[in-house]
Design an enzyme around this catalytic site. Structure first.
Site, short mmCIF file in Angstrom:
data_model
loop_
_atom_site.label_atom_id
_atom_site.label_comp_id
_atom_site.label_asym_id
_atom_site.label_seq_id
_atom_site.Cartn_x
_atom_site.Cartn_y
_atom_site.Cartn_z
N LYS A 1 40.74 38.14 44.68
CA LYS A 1 39.15 38.08 44.59
C LYS A 1 38.53 36.64 44.30
CE LYS A 1 39.21 42.50 41.66
NZ LYS A 1 38.35 43.26 42.57
N ARG B 1 43.85 52.91 43.43
CA ARG B 1 44.13 54.35 43.97
C ARG B 1 45.72 54.56 44.36
NH1 ARG B 1 40.81 52.60 49.22
NH2 ARG B 1 39.91 51.61 47.56
#
Length: 491
Positions: free
Chosen positions: A274, A348
C-alpha cells in the site's frame, strides 16, 4: 455513563440537572410541565423569552433551586413530532450540554417527545447508545489521561412502567458494551492487537460469559488444508489464529446462526504494498473481527435464546522473503484453487476458508463482516455499510435491523454476470476482478464458498472507523448485528 429507569414522578426526583424536551420551540411535555409547576412556572417563562432556538439539539440552561437546581431545555426541532434525526440530534446535544455541568446524576425526559413511527422503547435505547458513544474514551496507552471526568455519570429515565422499559435499557446497555469492546480492539495498534492478542481476548470473554472457545493454530489450519488463509500469513512473524466461540442459548438441537469476522490485525498490502499515507489506519483492518466479538458479548450478556457461533480468521498481511507473490496459485479449504493477482486483496482469502470451515456447525444463516474493499467506500461513502446477499429475506432482515438502530446498510448487486470478472487461465478463479465494481466482485468471490446456508456479506470499509482529527473505530456494525440477533431470538 450508566442509565436506569425509575417510576418516580419527575417533579419529585432529585438530581444535579434535568433534560426537558421542548416541542416546536415552545411546548413542554407532561414531565416538563410537572417540573415547571413545582418551580412556579419558570421554565415556561424562559421559553416565552425566545432564547431557545428551535433547531434540534439546541439547549437553554435554567437555574432553579432545591432538589433540582438546573434544567436544560432541549429543542426537539420545528415540528411537534420529531423525526428520528431530530430526536438523535436533540439527545446528543442535550447530553453533551449536561456534560459541561458539574452534575454526576441527570434526569432525562427526552423520550417524552413524540417521534414519528417510534415507540418509547426505541427512544430509551437511542438515549443509552448515544450517551455511551459520547462517554467513550480510549486512553489505554496514554500516560496522561483526560482530566475532565465523564459527566453525567448516571442518567435516570423516568417511565410509567418499569418492566418493559428496563428491558429496553438493558438491551441497549449490552449492545453498548459490545460496541465499546469493538472500539477498544479496533483502536489498539498492530503491535498490541496481534492475532494472539485477539485469541486471548476471545478466550477471556469465554471464561467471563460461559462460552465455549477454541483457537486453531497454523499446524491445525494446515491439516484442514486452509491454503488461502495460510497464504496471507506467510510474510508475517506473528502466528495466525482461527478463533471459534460458541454460545448455546436455545438447546443443543437448534441449528446456530454464525458470524464470521475478518481479522487482519495489520494490513501492509503484502508484496502489493500500500502507499505510505494513512497506512497507520490499516490497524483497523480487523474491525470485522472486533464487531463479531462485540456482537457475541451483547448476545451472551442478554442470554438470548439462540445458538450463535463466531469464527474469526486472523493474521497480519506483511511483505517478506516468504510472503505470497502476485501470480501464486493456492488451494483453499474447499478445494477450489485461487490465482492471487493482488496480495492486497487478502481479506477474501482468509474469509473464504472460514466460510468453508463454518459449514461443520450446520448453521442456518451466516453473516460475514469485513473491511473488505476501498471500492465500497467509493460507492457508499461513510454512511451505509455495503450489504450483499442472494437471499431477499435475509437482506431485508439485516436492513430492517440496521435501520431500526441507526446502523444502516445498503443492498448492493450480486448478479451472476459479475462472476465473469474472476476468471483465471491458471486456477479456478482469480482473487480480484479488476477496477469495475470492485466491492461486487469481492462479494462474488466469497459467494463461491458460502454454500449450504443462507449467507450475507457486510462490507464495512467505509463505516468501521473515522479518519481525521477524531480518528478512531466506530464500533459498527455491532448495533446492526445485535439488533438482528435480538429479532431472531424473539422469533
Amino acid at each position: 455513563m450508566q442509565f436506569s429507569t425509575r417510576t418516580t414522578p419527575p417533579g419529585r426526583m432529585r438530581a444535579g440537572c434535568a433534560l426537558v424536551p421542548v416541542l416546536a420551540g415552545k411546548e413542554l411535555t407532561a414531565g416538563g410541565k410537572e417540573i415547571d409547576a413545582v418551580h412556579g412556572g419558570r421554565l415556561a417563562k424562559m421559553l416565552r423569552s425566545g432564547d431557545l432556538p428551535a433547531k434540534a439539539g439546541a439547549t437553554l440552561l435554567v437555574q432553579l433551586d432545591g432538589h433540582l437546581p438546573r434544567v436544560l431545555l432541549v429543542a426537539m426541532g420545528d415540528a411537534r413530532e420529531a423525526t428520528e434525526k431530530a430526536f438523535t440530534d436533540a439527545v446528543r446535544g442535550g447530553l453533551k450540554a449536561a456534560g459541561q455541568l458539574a452534575a454526576d446524576e441527570a434526569i432525562s425526559l427526552l423520550h417524552e417527545a413524540p417521534v414519528a413511527g417510534r415507540d418509547t422503547d426505541w427512544k430509551l435505547r437511542a438515549q443509552v447508545l448515544i450517551g455511551r458513544e459520547i462517554a467513550y474514551r480510549f486512553e489505554t496507552l496514554k500516560t496522561k489521561r483526560d482530566p475532565q471526568p465523564v459527566r453525567p455519570k448516571r442518567v435516570v429515565l423516568p417511565v410509567a412502567s418499569a418492566t418493559a422499559s428496563t428491558a429496553a435499557v438493558a438491551e441497549a446497555t449490552a449492545i453498548a458494551n459490545g460496541v465499546d469492546m469493538a472500539k477498544d480492539l479496533g483502536n489498539l495498534p498492530g503491535n498490541h492487537c496481534t492475532p494472539t492478542y485477539l485469541a486471548d481476548t476471545a478466550k477471556k470473554m469465554a471464561r467471563e460469559l460461559g462460552l465455549k472457545a477454541e483457537v486453531l493454530d497454523a499446524r491445525q489450519m494446515q491439516a484442514l488444508k486452509m491454503g488461502a488463509l495460510l497464504s496471507v500469513a506467510r510474510g508475517s512473524d506473528q502466528p495466525p489464529k482461527l478463533i471459534v466461540l460458541r454460545y448455546q442459548g436455545a438447546g443443543a438441537k437448534k441449528p446456530p446462526i454464525a458470524l464470521v469476522g475478518k481479522g487482519i490485525t495489520f494490513d501492509t498490502g503484502g508484496i502489493s504494498l500500500k502507499p505510505a499515507p494513512e497506512m497507520d489506519e490499516m490497524k483497523f483492518d480487523m474491525c470485522g473481527a472486533a464487531s463479531v466479538l462485540g456482537a457475541m458479548r451483547a448476545v451472551a450478556e442478554l442470554k438470548l435464546k439462540i445458538n450463535l457461533v463466531v469464527v474469526v480468521p486472523t493474521t497480519e498481511n506483511m511483505p517478506g522473503g516468504r510472503a505470497t507473490k502476485p501470480g501464486d496459485v493456492v488451494a483453499s479449504m474447499s478445494g477450489q484453487t485461487i490465482e492471487i493477482l493482488n496480495t492486497d486483496a487478502e481479506g477474501r482469502l482468509i474469509l473464504c476458508d472460514a466460510l468453508t470451515y463454518v459449514q461443520r456447525f450446520k448453521p442456518t444463516t451466516v453473516v460475514d463482516v469485513a473491511t473488505l474493499t476501498g471500492a465500497c467506500v467509493i460507492a457508499l461513502g461513510h454512511h451505509h455499510s455495503g450489504l450483499f446477499s442472494p437471499s431477499d429475506a435475509l437482506a431485508a432482515e439485516l436492513q430492517d435491523a440496521g435501520r431500526d438502530i441507526g446502523d444502516s446498510c445498503w443492498r448492493m448487486p450480486l448478479d451472476e454476470e459479475y462472476q465473469e470478472q474472476l476468471k483465471s487461465p491458471f486456477a479456478d478463479m482469480a482473487n480480484i476482478g479488476g477496477r469495475p465494481a470492485g466491492s461486487v466482485t469481492a462479494a462474488c468471490f466469497l459467494s463461491r464458498f458460502a454454500k449450504g446456508y443462507d449467507w450475507a456479506h457486510l462490507d464495512i470499509a467505509g463505516t468501521a472507523w473515522k479518519s481525521g482529527a477524531n480518528k478512531g473505530a466506530s464500533g459498527r456494525p455491532v448495533p446492526l448485528l445485535a439488533n438482528f440477533l435480538l429479532a431472531r431470538a424473539r422469533g
